[in-house]
Design an enzyme around this catalytic site. Structure first.
Site, PDB file in Angstrom:
ATOM      1  N   LYS A   1      45.780  11.549 -18.606  1.00 13.29           N
ATOM      2  CA  LYS A   1      44.776  10.676 -17.987  1.00 13.29           C
ATOM      3  C   LYS A   1      45.488   9.751 -16.994  1.00 13.29           C
ATOM      4  O   LYS A   1      46.584   9.254 -17.282  1.00 13.29           O
ATOM      5  CB  LYS A   1      44.067   9.873 -19.076  1.00 13.29           C
ATOM      6  CG  LYS A   1      42.901   9.031 -18.597  1.00 13.29           C
ATOM      7  CD  LYS A   1      42.184   8.371 -19.780  1.00 13.29           C
ATOM      8  CE  LYS A   1      40.979   7.557 -19.383  1.00 13.29           C
ATOM      9  NZ  LYS A   1      40.295   6.937 -20.526  1.00 13.29           N
TER      10      LYS A   1
ATOM     11  N   SER B   1      35.329   7.733 -20.691  1.00 12.81           N
ATOM     12  CA  SER B   1      35.946   7.746 -19.387  1.00 12.81           C
ATOM     13  C   SER B   1      37.008   8.832 -19.188  1.00 12.81           C
ATOM     14  O   SER B   1      37.361   9.125 -18.047  1.00 12.81           O
ATOM     15  CB  SER B   1      36.605   6.386 -19.139  1.00 12.81           C
ATOM     16  OG  SER B   1      37.628   6.150 -20.084  1.00 12.81           O
TER      17      SER B   1
ATOM     18  N   SER C   1      36.005   6.786 -25.355  1.00 14.23           N
ATOM     19  CA  SER C   1      36.387   7.560 -24.172  1.00 14.23           C
ATOM     20  C   SER C   1      37.200   8.814 -24.418  1.00 14.23           C
ATOM     21  O   SER C   1      37.431   9.579 -23.489  1.00 14.23           O
ATOM     22  CB  SER C   1      37.153   6.672 -23.198  1.00 14.23           C
ATOM     23  OG  SER C   1      36.231   5.927 -22.449  1.00 14.23           O
TER      24      SER C   1
END
Ligand code: GLN
Length: 485
Positions: free
Chosen positions: A80, A155, A179
């Site tokens: 990420k 996210s 997330s």
């Protein structure tokens, strides 16, 4: 045999160990897969093909020299883009960090490199991890591999989509309110938020420090265990990381037995907005556990209803403080042609942050200001304490809790323009962060062709038990299907 990019990490690790394939072959196959699907998927903000091939060649050379290598050696992993990578652009999905190249690696990245993992790129996310759909990325949205019109969740939507579409067998995400687990659920993969303190946060671009945790994405529970093993454990650079010993997670998955395990079903998690299909599939999973020998009973967690409201005071409060460092001086983007320090900071932040981030900073500053602190922030912390106590009590009676991961399947891009609706996507995951507990999401069926996730919640530091129970379900349910992409 499947194409190499379709292998799970543990399958690939075996083939690598026995020299049936090379790390270069595996990496090339994975990079070619990324090239083929990225135009439609857009899961990555930065890809690192040269670095990946260089790391793969190193592993091949070491293996040829007769070295015994760790299980992740030669395995592609996506990260990420809020995890700092030395020499590789790290944006947190924000314009304000557009040109930021970190001088050091996050601890988790350092650990992966020590294990010989092959870093293939940085995945898309909602700006500063604020959102539930990856639509808040300053750069572009990411598509869901099961239906390109839909969001992958957020996210960590880029990481979830990348793993689901076989652009990498493994990826890391971060989870502040859901997330990792919510996008795992939307994309039909396994995602785990470890206990707060199980994994070092050093080098994770902070959103809300008392809630953030880094965790793994994978297509199988066994692979999820493999990745957790590589990143878990104390780190002197993060004083909130725990010194509790790290158990053997692979061993936990190798004996997927739930006989006698007590599983609670908190009824509150089947209320707000849960669709009939999600309700039915998660309850069917509960029956499956019963069939496998677990004792399944309903339970109550009444304060969980207030978790979302309290979270949206605490998380913005912490973010308003964490994001104060982005001032146009220290990192990344700086506005041009403004004289004076205050003007420079104001304008840089005005241009660099997106609307969701600005809104949260303003809410956070408001909730922390003198006169409002007691009414909002203190009260939210009191609610947090109640939530923790209720979980503690539930865990006297139960070993695990089973809930939906999200109330519904992935929604269509642009559909959730109502911010409250968007936030409801995390109603089942947020209480787990508030209490610092470990949670895992895995697929428990499909609704109109879209994956549905269930969430298992455990006691602090009992990730091994979660993995064992998840593996038991996975073994009974059979191999997960692949998205059409
Ligand atoms: N959707 C939640 C939020 O926007 C959770 C995000 C997260 O876990 N990073 O805050």
């Amino acid at each position: 045999m499947n194409s190499l990019y379709q292998l799970t990490a543990s399958q690939a690790a075996n083939l690598l160990k026995n020299r049936k394939i090379s790390a270069r072959e595996l990496t090339e196959s994975t990079l070619a897969r990324m090239d083929a699907v990225e135009p439609a998927l857009k899961a990555f903000l930065t890809t690192t093909p040269e670095l990946a091939l260089q790391l793969a060649d190193q592993i091949d050379r070491r293996r040829a020299a007769g070295e015994t290598l760790p299980p992740l050696a030669g395995i592609p992993v996506a990260l990420k883009d809020n995890l700092c990578t030395r020499g590789v652009r790290t944006t947190a999905g924000s314009r304000i960090l557009e040109g930021f190249v970190p001088p050091s690696n996050a601890t988790v990245v350092e650990r992966l490199l020590q294990q010989g993992a092959v870093i293939t790129g940085k995945t898309n996310l909602d700006e500063f991890a604020m959102g539930s759909s990856t639509e808040n990325s300053a750069f572009h949205p990411t598509a869901n591999p099961w239906d390109l019109q839909r969001v992958p969740g957020g996210s960590s939507g880029g990481s979830a989509a990348a793993v689901a579409a076989c652009c990498a067998p493994l990826a890391l995400g971060s989870d502040t309110g859901g997330s990792i687990r919510q996008p795992a659920s939307y994309c039909g993969v396994v995602g785990m938020k470890p206990t707060y303190g199980r994994v070092s946060r050093s080098g994770l671009i902070a959103y809300a420090s008392s809630l953030d945790q880094i965790g793994p994405f994978a297509r199988t529970v066994e692979d999820c265990a493999l990745l957790l093993q590589a990143i878990a454990g104390h780190d002197p650079l993060d004083s909130t990381s725990s010194e509790a010993p790290v158990p053997d997670y692979a061993a936990a998955c190798a004996h997927p037995d739930v006989k006698g395990m007590r599983i609670g079903i908190p009824e509150e998690y089947f209320a707000q907005g849960v669709t009939p299909d999600v309700d039915r599939l998660v309850r069917a999973a509960a029956s499956e556990y019963e069939r496998l020998g677990a004792v399944v009973e309903p339970c109550r967690l009444p304060s969980s209803e207030y978790a979302l409201a309290a979270y949206y005071v605490i998380a913005p409060a912490e973010c308003s403080s964490n994001l104060a460092r982005f001032d146009g001086v220290k990192y990344g983007f700086r506005t041009a042609n403004v004289a004076g320090h205050i003007g420079l900071t104001e304008q840089t932040r005005g241009e660099g942050f997106g609307p969701e981030v600005k809104q949260r900073i303003m809410i956070g500053v408001y909730a922390l200001s003198a006169g409002y602190y007691d009414a909002y922030y203190r009260r939210a912390q009191q609610v947090r304490t109640l939530i923790c106590r209720e979980f503690e009590e539930a865990f006297h009676k139960f070993d695990l809790l089973l809930t939906p991961t999200a109330p519904a399947v992935a929604f269509t891009m642009g559909e959730n323009s109502d911010p409250f609706q968007m936030k409801l996507a995390d109603v089942c995951t947020i209480p787990v962060n508030m209490a610092g507990l470990p949670g895992i999401s895995l697929c428990c069926g499909f609704s109109n062709g879209m994956p549905v996730g269930m969430q298992l919640i455990g006691r602090p530091f009992e990730e091994a038990l979660l993995l064992r129970a998840a593996a038991a379900y996975e073994t009974a349910a059979g191999p997960a299907s692949m998205p059409p992409l």
